[in-house]
Design an enzyme around this catalytic site. Structure first.
Site, mmCIF file in Angstrom:
data_model
loop_
_atom_site.group_PDB
_atom_site.id
_atom_site.type_symbol
_atom_site.label_atom_id
_atom_site.label_comp_id
_atom_site.label_asym_id
_atom_site.label_seq_id
_atom_site.Cartn_x
_atom_site.Cartn_y
_atom_site.Cartn_z
ATOM 1 N N THR A 97 28.808 64.064 54.045
ATOM 2 C CA THR A 97 28.210 63.830 55.355
ATOM 3 C C THR A 97 28.671 62.461 55.833
ATOM 4 O OG1 THR A 97 26.277 65.195 54.862
ATOM 5 C CG2 THR A 97 26.060 63.594 56.651
ATOM 6 N N LYS A 172 25.824 68.993 61.129
ATOM 7 C CA LYS A 172 25.020 68.416 60.046
ATOM 8 C C LYS A 172 24.046 67.383 60.605
ATOM 9 C CE LYS A 172 23.546 67.457 55.923
ATOM 10 N NZ LYS A 172 24.389 67.060 54.784
ATOM 11 N N LYS A 240 21.159 56.746 55.500
ATOM 12 C CA LYS A 240 22.576 56.705 55.873
ATOM 13 C C LYS A 240 22.877 57.795 56.899
ATOM 14 C CE LYS A 240 25.572 59.010 53.787
ATOM 15 N NZ LYS A 240 26.313 60.306 53.968
#
Length: 290
Positions: A97, A172, A240
Site C-alpha cells: 500500500t 485501497k 501510514k
C-alpha cells in the site's frame, strides 16, 4: 507454472509467497532480514536471493509486499533493484500500500525499460493472506493484469482491475477510509454498551444480523470486548495508510473529515504505546478517556 520472485516476507508476504509454491510456481524470495528468508525456504522450499535484482533474474513475475514508498523504491530501483534484473516483458506486481504517485512513477520507469507494472494492493489482513482469500485491487495495462491475475489467484479470492496505473492504490485508499470510520463507530458502540451495563456479546449477536453488521463486527467485536489487540493490521501501518489517503484527498479536493479525525485518534493510541496494536484498539482510547 510460472517463475516468480517475491520481495518482502512480512506478515502478509510470507504466507502469500508460500501459496505460490503450493500452487506449483517456482519461487525465489528476498527479504531485507535474511533470517526471515531462510526460515521461509526451510518451511516452503524454493530459493532465496541476497538482493532484489538476484531474486528477479529470470522471473516472469516479481511480486513485492514491503512497507512504504521508500521501501518500494529501494527494491525496484538502483543497480541491485529488481528492475535491473528483470527481462523485457516481465511483470512487476506491487502488493504494497503506497501512494498513487510513486506507483505511476515506477510504472513509467518500468515501461521505459520494457517491463510491465501492476499496482495490486490487498485487503483481508494477515488472516486473509494465510488463508489465501485476499481481495486484490489492481491498476495498470489490461494485458499485464490479465497475465498476472491467474498467478495472484494463488492467494487472492477477489481480484479486479479498476483502471490504469494507480487505480489499485486509489481503491485501497477507499478501503482504508471506510475501515477507519467503521472501526471508530464500532468502538463507540461497544464502549457505550459497556458503560450502559449491557452484555457486549449478546448485543453483538443481535445487531450483527441487522444493518449494523460488518466484517469488523463479526471478526473483532469479541476481541475488543476482551481488550485484546494482537490481531491483524497494526496502528502504525494504518496511520501510514491514512496519511496517504489524506494527501490524496488534498490533491483531488475530496473532503475526509471523519478520516482526518480518526487518524488523530490513532495518534492518541500510538501515544498510549499502541503502535503495534491492531486497528480495533480505538476502543482502548475510549476506555482510557471515557
Amino acid at each position: 507454472m510460472a517463475k516468480c520472485a517475491f520481495l518482502g516476507l512480512g506478515v502478509m508476504g510470507y504466507p502469500m509467497a508460500g501459496h505460490l509454491v503450493a500452487q506449483g510456481h517456482e519461487v525465489v524470495v528476498y527479504n531485507r532480514t535474511a533470517a526471515k528468508a531462510e526460515a521461509w525456504v526451510a518451511a516452503h522450499g524454493g530459493a532465496m536471493a541476497a538482493t532484489p535484482r538476484a531474486a528477479a533474474e529470470g522471473a516472469d513475475f516479481v511480486m513485492a509486499c514491503v512497507g512504504n514508498d521508500d521501501d518500494l523504491r529501494s527494491v525496484c530501483l538502483g543497480p541491485e533493484g529488481a528492475f535491473a534484473g528483470m527481462a523485457a516483458g516481465a511483470i512487476f506486481v506491487d502488493h504494497t500500500t503506497v501512494s498513487a504517485s510513486v506507483t505511476r512513477a515506477l510504472h513509467d520507469v518500468a515501461a521505459e525499460t520494457g517491463l510491465r507494472f501492476v499496482d495490486a494492493p490487498v485487503s483481508g489482513g494477515q488472516a486473509g493472506a494465510e488463508n489465501g482469500v485476499l481481495s486484490i485491487m489492481c491498476g495498470g495495462e489490461a494485458a499485464a493484469y490479465e497475465a498476472a491475475a491467474p498467478v495472484m489467484a494463488a492467494y487472492g479470492r477477489t481480484i479486479r482491475r479498476l483502471g490504469e496505473s494507480g487505480a489499485g492504490q486509489l481503491a485501497k485508499m477507499v478501503n482504508q477510509i471506510c475501515i477507519a470510520g467503521l472501526l471508530q463507530g464500532l468502538s463507540e458502540g461497544l464502549h457505550f454498551a459497556e458503560r450502559a451495563g449491557l452484555d457486549i456479546r449478546e448485543v453483538v449477536e443481535v445487531i450483527s444480523q441487522g444493518a449494523a453488521g460488518s466484517w469488523q463486527m463479526t471478526n473483532r467485536a469479541e476481541t475488543m470486548a476482551d481488550d485484546r489487540f494482537d490481531f491483524g493490521f497494526a496502528v502504525d501501518w494504518m496511520r501510514k495508510d491514512l496519511g496517504i489517503c489524506l494527501d490524496a484527498a488534498d490533491e483531488t479536493g475530496a473532503s475526509l473529515p471523519v478520516t482526518a479525525l480518526v487518524d488523530q485518534f490513532y495518534k492518541d493510541v500510538q501515544k498510549m504505546g499502541g503502535g503495534r496494536w491492531d486497528t480495533s484498539s480505538l476502543i482502548r482510547r475510549l476506555r482510557a478517556t471515557g
